[in-house]
Design a protein around this motif. Structure first.
Motif, PDB file in Angstrom:
ATOM      1  N   ILE A 124       0.826  -1.194   0.000  1.00  0.00           N
ATOM      2  CA  ILE A 124       0.000   0.000   0.000  1.00  0.00           C
ATOM      3  C   ILE A 124       0.867   1.253   0.000  1.00  0.00           C
ATOM      4  CG2 ILE A 124      -1.697   1.298   1.359  1.00  0.00           C
ATOM      5  CD1 ILE A 124      -2.941  -1.404   2.095  1.00  0.00           C
ATOM      6  N   LEU A 127       1.424   2.860  -3.332  1.00  0.00           N
ATOM      7  CA  LEU A 127       0.299   3.565  -3.954  1.00  0.00           C
ATOM      8  C   LEU A 127       0.313   5.043  -3.600  1.00  0.00           C
ATOM      9  CD1 LEU A 127      -2.511   0.990  -3.125  1.00  0.00           C
ATOM     10  CD2 LEU A 127      -1.225   1.189  -5.260  1.00  0.00           C
ATOM     11  N   CYS A 131      -5.219   6.582  -3.330  1.00  0.00           N
ATOM     12  CA  CYS A 131      -5.447   5.138  -3.240  1.00  0.00           C
ATOM     13  C   CYS A 131      -5.312   4.657  -1.802  1.00  0.00           C
ATOM     14  CB  CYS A 131      -4.482   4.370  -4.142  1.00  0.00           C
ATOM     15  SG  CYS A 131      -4.909   4.467  -5.899  1.00  0.00           S
ATOM     16  N   LYS A 132      -4.324   5.172  -1.092  1.00  0.00           N
ATOM     17  CA  LYS A 132      -4.152   4.780   0.315  1.00  0.00           C
ATOM     18  C   LYS A 132      -5.404   5.101   1.115  1.00  0.00           C
ATOM     19  CE  LYS A 132       0.823   5.505   0.800  1.00  0.00           C
ATOM     20  NZ  LYS A 132       1.837   6.297   1.493  1.00  0.00           N
ATOM     21  N   LEU A 134      -8.482   5.738   0.027  1.00  0.00           N
ATOM     22  CA  LEU A 134      -9.658   5.020  -0.463  1.00  0.00           C
ATOM     23  C   LEU A 134      -9.662   3.565  -0.001  1.00  0.00           C
ATOM     24  CD1 LEU A 134     -12.171   5.457  -2.124  1.00  0.00           C
ATOM     25  CD2 LEU A 134     -10.884   4.823  -4.158  1.00  0.00           C
ATOM     26  N   ILE A 135      -8.526   2.901  -0.085  1.00  0.00           N
ATOM     27  CA  ILE A 135      -8.430   1.508   0.373  1.00  0.00           C
ATOM     28  C   ILE A 135      -8.656   1.431   1.876  1.00  0.00           C
ATOM     29  CG2 ILE A 135      -6.793  -0.402   0.705  1.00  0.00           C
ATOM     30  CD1 ILE A 135      -5.760   0.233  -2.140  1.00  0.00           C
ATOM     31  N   LYS A 162     -11.954   5.076  -9.165  1.00  0.00           N
ATOM     32  CA  LYS A 162     -10.666   5.087  -8.458  1.00  0.00           C
ATOM     33  C   LYS A 162     -10.465   3.797  -7.664  1.00  0.00           C
ATOM     34  CE  LYS A 162      -9.854  10.035  -8.050  1.00  0.00           C
ATOM     35  NZ  LYS A 162      -8.644  10.112  -8.840  1.00  0.00           N
ATOM     36  N   ASN A 163     -11.533   3.267  -7.075  1.00  0.00           N
ATOM     37  CA  ASN A 163     -11.444   2.009  -6.342  1.00  0.00           C
ATOM     38  C   ASN A 163     -10.954   0.896  -7.258  1.00  0.00           C
ATOM     39  OD1 ASN A 163     -11.781  -0.007  -4.357  1.00  0.00           O
ATOM     40  ND2 ASN A 163     -13.868  -0.386  -5.040  1.00  0.00           N
ATOM     41  N   CYS A 166      -7.275   1.578  -8.135  1.00  0.00           N
ATOM     42  CA  CYS A 166      -6.397   1.353  -6.978  1.00  0.00           C
ATOM     43  C   CYS A 166      -6.245  -0.136  -6.673  1.00  0.00           C
ATOM     44  CB  CYS A 166      -6.928   2.084  -5.748  1.00  0.00           C
ATOM     45  SG  CYS A 166      -6.872   3.894  -5.891  1.00  0.00           S
ATOM     46  N   ILE A 167      -7.321  -0.882  -6.740  1.00  0.00           N
ATOM     47  CA  ILE A 167      -7.249  -2.320  -6.487  1.00  0.00           C
ATOM     48  C   ILE A 167      -6.411  -3.003  -7.557  1.00  0.00           C
ATOM     49  CG2 ILE A 167      -8.607  -4.462  -6.381  1.00  0.00           C
ATOM     50  CD1 ILE A 167      -8.674  -2.677  -3.855  1.00  0.00           C
ATOM     51  N   LYS A 169      -3.919  -1.609  -9.164  1.00  0.00           N
ATOM     52  CA  LYS A 169      -2.534  -1.258  -8.835  1.00  0.00           C
ATOM     53  C   LYS A 169      -2.016  -2.107  -7.673  1.00  0.00           C
ATOM     54  CE  LYS A 169      -2.567   3.585 -10.306  1.00  0.00           C
ATOM     55  NZ  LYS A 169      -2.513   4.990  -9.831  1.00  0.00           N
ATOM     56  N   LEU A 170      -2.858  -2.252  -6.648  1.00  0.00           N
ATOM     57  CA  LEU A 170      -2.482  -3.047  -5.484  1.00  0.00           C
ATOM     58  C   LEU A 170      -2.246  -4.502  -5.891  1.00  0.00           C
ATOM     59  CD1 LEU A 170      -2.014  -3.233  -2.449  1.00  0.00           C
ATOM     60  CD2 LEU A 170      -4.480  -3.586  -2.163  1.00  0.00           C
TER      61      LEU A 170
END
Length: 176
Positions: A124, A127, A131-132, A134-135, A162-163, A166-167, A169-170
């Protein structure tokens, strides 16, 4: 014992395998539950319910659909969110003493140190800040997408997009 063998034994009703799975995963799962409900007693109750669901539904786990830990994590997360949204839980939260308010306010705004309950912190950290946040809101604090949109003061559609980004990317960071 390898994880696949342990899972197979669990699915066949082996109590020792279940005990081993509890030893391996209970602390991480408790951390996820606690970050959502923010109450030790309730977290312990949910943890027991989660492992009861694991025992009763072990045959429904399919390794082709995802990792075992992810399956357990989803059970815990869903149970925690269900509890947090329940009328009984919300009624009890209304009766909190004033010394708990500082902790509640801090929990809503602080993401540092809270995300490592399942060892994801290093992934994380890579990111970006959006993203941090939001996650943290969606997965560690149990916010809905609508609540996250309100908290971040951005449109709901943007949160959904964005979710997903971001997911992805994670996931790429974890699978590297």
């Amino acid at each position: 014992m390898q994880q696949d063998e342990l899972i197979a034994q669990l699915q066949s009703g082996n109590q020792k395998a279940f005990e081993r799975i509890y030893q391996l995963y209970s602390k991480s799962i408790y951390g996820i539950i606690y970050n959502i409900v923010r109450d030790e007693k309730v977290s312990e109750e949910i943890l027991q319910d989660v492992f009861l669901k694991i025992w009763n539904n072990a045959s429904s786990y399919d390794h082709d659909k995802g990792r075992f830990f992810t399956w357990i994590l989803n059970i815990a997360r869903n149970a925690s969110i269900d509890k947090r949204r329940s009328r009984d839980f919300n009624d009890n939260r209304l009766n909190l003493k004033s010394d708990h308010f500082v902790d509640i306010l801090e929990a809503r705004s602080n993401i540092s140190g809270k995300m490592d309950a399942i060892g994801l912190q290093k992934y994380i950290d890579i990111l970006g800040p959006v993203c941090k946040k939001l996650i943290d809101l969606l997965f560690f604090k149990g916010f809905t997408q609508k609540e996250s949109a309100e908290e971040l003061q951005i449109p709901l559609g943007t949160v959904k997009t964005k979710n997903r980004i971001c997911i992805d990317k994670l996931r790429a960071n974890v699978l590297r």
